[in-house]
Design a protein around this motif. Structure first.
Motif, PDB file in Angstrom:
ATOM      1  N   GLN A   1      -0.526  -0.496 -17.412  1.00 54.30           N
ATOM      2  CA  GLN A   1       0.844  -0.817 -17.830  1.00 54.30           C
ATOM      3  C   GLN A   1       1.565  -1.385 -16.623  1.00 54.30           C
ATOM      4  OE1 GLN A   1       2.399  -0.589 -20.910  1.00 54.30           O
ATOM      5  NE2 GLN A   1       4.091  -1.642 -19.884  1.00 54.30           N
ATOM      6  N   MET A   2       2.091  -2.579 -16.768  1.00 56.87           N
ATOM      7  CA  MET A   2       2.766  -3.256 -15.661  1.00 56.87           C
ATOM      8  C   MET A   2       4.215  -3.516 -16.053  1.00 56.87           C
ATOM      9  SD  MET A   2      -0.229  -5.929 -14.541  1.00 56.87           S
ATOM     10  CE  MET A   2      -0.029  -6.934 -16.012  1.00 56.87           C
ATOM     11  N   ASN A   3       5.118  -2.896 -15.330  1.00 65.07           N
ATOM     12  CA  ASN A   3       6.542  -3.059 -15.591  1.00 65.07           C
ATOM     13  C   ASN A   3       7.223  -3.741 -14.419  1.00 65.07           C
ATOM     14  OD1 ASN A   3       6.264  -1.612 -18.035  1.00 65.07           O
ATOM     15  ND2 ASN A   3       6.587   0.342 -16.974  1.00 65.07           N
ATOM     16  N   ASN A   4       8.406  -4.273 -14.672  1.00 66.08           N
ATOM     17  CA  ASN A   4       9.174  -4.940 -13.624  1.00 66.08           C
ATOM     18  C   ASN A   4       8.304  -5.933 -12.849  1.00 66.08           C
ATOM     19  OD1 ASN A   4      11.349  -5.586 -11.990  1.00 66.08           O
ATOM     20  ND2 ASN A   4      11.027  -3.840 -10.603  1.00 66.08           N
ATOM     21  N   LEU A   5       7.640  -6.789 -13.586  1.00 64.45           N
ATOM     22  CA  LEU A   5       6.722  -7.731 -12.960  1.00 64.45           C
ATOM     23  C   LEU A   5       7.448  -8.716 -12.062  1.00 64.45           C
ATOM     24  CD1 LEU A   5       4.355  -8.198 -15.983  1.00 64.45           C
ATOM     25  CD2 LEU A   5       3.603  -7.594 -13.680  1.00 64.45           C
TER      26      LEU A   5
END
Length: 114
Positions: free
Chosen positions: A80-84
């Motif tokens: 899960q990748m947030n604030n890319l």
């Protein structure tokens, strides 16, 4: 043995993506698994890793933004990748180390626009 990575795409900075890596012909179990990435002109680097002792480690650049997880029943690894950020743009690969052998997925491309 095949590792099939998916979930990459084009996203704006600040957005999120979830990468998946499905295994066939083997099981992830509680073996060492990891996500790596490689941007053009750079070396492949580890992003997040489950070690064989089940500890989790993240690269400093993604701490607090990325989360690695796995579903033993579905035999799938996730990232899960947030604030890319634009600097997260790279080809992302899943990796499995099992019985002293190393396996790689084919990669999924993540592009983050500013």
């Amino acid at each position: 043995v095949q590792l099939q990575a998916s979930g990459g795409g084009l996203v704006q900075a600040g957005g999120s993506l979830r990468l998946s890596c499905a295994a066939s012909g083997t099981t992830f179990g509680y073996n060492a698994v990891a996500w790596y990435r490689q941007a053009p002109g750079t070396e492949r680097e580890v992003v997040a890793r489950f070690s064989s002792d089940r500890s989790i480690n993240y690269a400093d650049a993604v701490k607090g933004r990325f989360t690695i997880s796995r579903d033993i029943v579905k035999n799938t690894l996730y990232l899960q990748m947030n604030n890319l950020k634009p600097e997260d743009t790279a080809m992302y690969y899943c990796n499995l180390v099992k019985n002293r052998r190393e396996y790689w997925g084919q990669g999924t491309l993540v592009t983050v626009s500013s």
